[in-house]
Design an enzyme around this catalytic site. Structure first.
Site, PDB file in Angstrom:
ATOM      1  N   ARG A 261       0.835  -1.204   0.000  1.00  0.00           N
ATOM      2  CA  ARG A 261       0.000   0.000   0.000  1.00  0.00           C
ATOM      3  C   ARG A 261       0.867   1.250   0.000  1.00  0.00           C
ATOM      4  O   ARG A 261       1.830   1.340   0.759  1.00  0.00           O
ATOM      5  CB  ARG A 261      -0.923   0.006   1.220  1.00  0.00           C
ATOM      6  CG  ARG A 261      -1.836  -1.206   1.177  1.00  0.00           C
ATOM      7  CD  ARG A 261      -2.955  -1.134   2.172  1.00  0.00           C
ATOM      8  NE  ARG A 261      -3.739  -2.362   2.086  1.00  0.00           N
ATOM      9  CZ  ARG A 261      -4.744  -2.666   2.894  1.00  0.00           C
ATOM     10  NH1 ARG A 261      -5.100  -1.818   3.844  1.00  0.00           N
ATOM     11  NH2 ARG A 261      -5.408  -3.789   2.750  1.00  0.00           N
ATOM     12  N   ARG A 276       1.852   0.647  10.469  1.00  0.00           N
ATOM     13  CA  ARG A 276       1.456   1.072   9.126  1.00  0.00           C
ATOM     14  C   ARG A 276       2.657   0.977   8.202  1.00  0.00           C
ATOM     15  O   ARG A 276       3.553   1.801   8.254  1.00  0.00           O
ATOM     16  CB  ARG A 276       0.911   2.500   9.175  1.00  0.00           C
ATOM     17  CG  ARG A 276       0.186   2.962   7.922  1.00  0.00           C
ATOM     18  CD  ARG A 276      -0.408   4.345   8.098  1.00  0.00           C
ATOM     19  NE  ARG A 276      -1.395   4.393   9.174  1.00  0.00           N
ATOM     20  CZ  ARG A 276      -2.690   4.089   9.019  1.00  0.00           C
ATOM     21  NH1 ARG A 276      -3.146   3.750   7.832  1.00  0.00           N
ATOM     22  NH2 ARG A 276      -3.513   4.134  10.042  1.00  0.00           N
ATOM     23  N   GLU A 348      -7.192  -1.328  15.046  1.00  0.00           N
ATOM     24  CA  GLU A 348      -7.716  -2.221  14.006  1.00  0.00           C
ATOM     25  C   GLU A 348      -6.733  -3.334  13.654  1.00  0.00           C
ATOM     26  O   GLU A 348      -5.551  -3.096  13.422  1.00  0.00           O
ATOM     27  CB  GLU A 348      -8.035  -1.402  12.750  1.00  0.00           C
ATOM     28  CG  GLU A 348      -8.548  -2.279  11.616  1.00  0.00           C
ATOM     29  CD  GLU A 348      -8.785  -1.496  10.319  1.00  0.00           C
ATOM     30  OE1 GLU A 348      -8.846  -0.245  10.381  1.00  0.00           O
ATOM     31  OE2 GLU A 348      -8.909  -2.137   9.278  1.00  0.00           O
ATOM     32  N   SER A 351     -10.806  -6.299   9.288  1.00  0.00           N
ATOM     33  CA  SER A 351     -11.976  -5.600   8.793  1.00  0.00           C
ATOM     34  C   SER A 351     -12.764  -6.602   7.964  1.00  0.00           C
ATOM     35  O   SER A 351     -12.219  -7.190   7.037  1.00  0.00           O
ATOM     36  CB  SER A 351     -11.524  -4.411   7.944  1.00  0.00           C
ATOM     37  OG  SER A 351     -12.607  -3.575   7.645  1.00  0.00           O
ATOM     38  N   ARG A 389       0.345  -6.718  12.363  1.00  0.00           N
ATOM     39  CA  ARG A 389      -0.296  -6.123  13.534  1.00  0.00           C
ATOM     40  C   ARG A 389      -0.525  -7.160  14.633  1.00  0.00           C
ATOM     41  O   ARG A 389      -0.540  -6.816  15.819  1.00  0.00           O
ATOM     42  CB  ARG A 389      -1.612  -5.447  13.132  1.00  0.00           C
ATOM     43  CG  ARG A 389      -1.350  -4.174  12.328  1.00  0.00           C
ATOM     44  CD  ARG A 389      -2.595  -3.354  12.105  1.00  0.00           C
ATOM     45  NE  ARG A 389      -2.272  -2.161  11.324  1.00  0.00           N
ATOM     46  CZ  ARG A 389      -3.165  -1.247  10.958  1.00  0.00           C
ATOM     47  NH1 ARG A 389      -4.440  -1.393  11.281  1.00  0.00           N
ATOM     48  NH2 ARG A 389      -2.791  -0.184  10.264  1.00  0.00           N
TER      49      ARG A 389
END
Length: 423
Positions: A261, A276, A348, A351, A389
RNA sequence: GGAGAGAUGGCAGAGUGGUCUAUUGCGGCGGUCUUGAAAACCGCUGACGGGCAACCGUCCGGGGGUUCGAAUCCCUCUCUCUCCGCCA
């Protein structure tokens, strides 16, 4: 993509639904576009019909040996006008399609209204955050262990890349195996291995293009190729342009892939540590089901992701995202957030979304229903889980006063019984 | 990388400028016969779009072109297969 029939017949209701998620639907532009399209399409099809009839007459006349020049002359003006019309119609249809492809999905009725993540609704919690005195964050822990190297990542590539070594690299790999094993053995998923590079059609199918291209890494070269931002893209697109038998449903796939990303627009956020990254591993769950099953499936899918955290004994909570915080393709989304002691908050880690037929319509993913006609599938996807994560959460929740990190019991079989990561 | 052959409805597979409204077979659905089933026979059976409808239009791997008319001719791209070369 939304149903064009719905879009045309109930434009204002659609606009009102999209307004719930803060999307401004340009009614004037849409109505003007539609009025022109309708007129032009009807006219063009009439001309095509005329041309086809004329051509047939020529064929028949020639077969009888008759002179065809009078008919040929009468076709001349028709040909020119038809050419102009077809060109104009094609341009208009491209414009309509581009407009439609940029509309987000309609939120499900059960999705709470809201503007941003402050309006998300907590639906349940699991586990109790342990009280750790002066908890260190994962980056400090990892660096002190000498097994998490941000400087090396920055040297090799740049910011938001990390090098793992030794025990942590192995723990990271063990997490992948553990998650895949749980989902295939206990939850009935089929494991798939898929390309990490996809074409533009696949990204259009799942909804990353045309609107969110800036989030992707595009490859240089002759082909329009991209690094995948999530396994959702290659896995869901397995069904693109397919019509599957109803008996083969539901389909459940699990895939482990790296995800890439660009993180454009997230400058300054989560700059420290592994939260991130431009590159991270994820185990992704994808379902394709009959429409009547999709909301029940969303609950199952979410539970499957939660099962990983429960086995790892990591405290978490589940949120129902509000209309303003959902991704464009989702009709309903649950986020799972894991407890991070260093931040004293939940972050988070998964999802899970029901996209209903939004993606299926874009990619023409269908099944043959009871009446024998092709029907659009419903597609769902969820992280099960984001591996980086999860590693972060383990480091922080299982840290010990001496700087070592206990290995969760569920992972020890994957690490030859090792009970702790030490320097 | 070089040479060649291909891509047609769920599958197989014909069609090389106009009687194509895309042949045929398999599969699927319905029917006849049968106590029931099988077999046999008969019929139906691609997708997408427009239209209240009758009906009309588009689609033969993608894109472009020639023509009054293209599955068919030309250009181009992609993919598949065979052989050679290279390669983990």
């Amino acid at each position: 993509m939304l149903d064009p029939k719905l879009l045309r017949s109930q434009t204002e209701q659609v606009a009102a639904q999209l307004a719930r998620r803060g999307f401004v639907f340009d009614l004037d532009r849409f109505n003007a576009l539609e009025a022109r399209r309708k007129q032009l399409q009807t006219e063009t099809e009439r001309l095509q019909s005329e041309r086809n009839a004329g051509s047939k007459r020529i064929g028949q006349a020639k077969a009888k040996g008759e002179d065809v020049t009078p008919i040929l002359e009468s076709m001349d003006a028709l040909k020119r006008q038809l050419g102009d019309n077809e060109q104009a119609l094609a341009a208009l249809q491209t414009e309509f399609e581009d407009f439609a492809l940029r509309l987000p999905n309609l939120p499900h009725a059960s999705v709470p209204d809201g503007k941003d993540d402050n309006d998300n609704v907590e639906v349940r919690r699991w586990g109790t955050p342990s009280s750790i005195e002066n908890p260190k964050d994962h980056a400090d822990l990892g660096e002190a262990l000498g097994q998490m190297d941000f400087a090396a990542g920055a040297k090799l590539t740049g910011a938001r890349f990390t090098v793992l070594r030794g025990g942590l690299a192995r723990l990271h790999r063990a997490l992948v195996q553990f998650m895949l094993d749980v989902h295939t053995r206990e939850h009935g998923y089929e494991e798939v291995y898929v390309p990490y590079i996809v074409n533009a059609a696949s990204l259009r199918g799942t909804g990353q293009l045309p609107k969110f291209g800036e989030d992707l890494f595009a490859l240089k070269g002759e082909q329009e190729w991209f690094l995948i931002p999530t396994a959702e893209v290659p896995v869901t697109n397995l069904l693109r342009e397919e019509i599957v038998a109803a008996e083969t449903l539901p389909r459940r796939w699990v895939a482990h892939t790296p995800c890439f990303r660009s993180e454009a627009g997230s400058a300054g956020r989560d700059t420290k540590g592994m939260i991130r990254q431009h590159q991270f591993e994820k185990v992704e769950l994808v379902h394709a089901v009959e429409p009547s099953q999709s909301y029940e499936t969303l609950e199952q899918l979410t539970r499957h992701a939660e099962a990983i955290l429960q086995k790892l004994e990591l405290p978490y909570r589940v949120l129902a995202l509000c209309t303003g915080d959902m991704g464009a393709g989702a009709a309903k989304t649950y986020d799972i957030e894991v407890w991070l002691p260093s931040q004293q908050r939940y972050r988070e880690i998964s999802s899970c979304s029901n996209c209903e037929d939004f993606q299926a319509r874009r990619m023409l993913a269908r099944y043959r229903g009871a009446n024998g006609k092709p029907e659009l599938l419903h597609t769902l996807n969820g992280s099960g889980l984001a591996v980086g994560r999860t590693l972060v959460a383990i480091l922080e929740n299982y840290q010990r006063a001496d700087g070592s990190v206990e290995v969760p019991a569920a992972l020890r079989p994957y690490l030859d019984g090792v009970e702790a990561i030490t320097a």
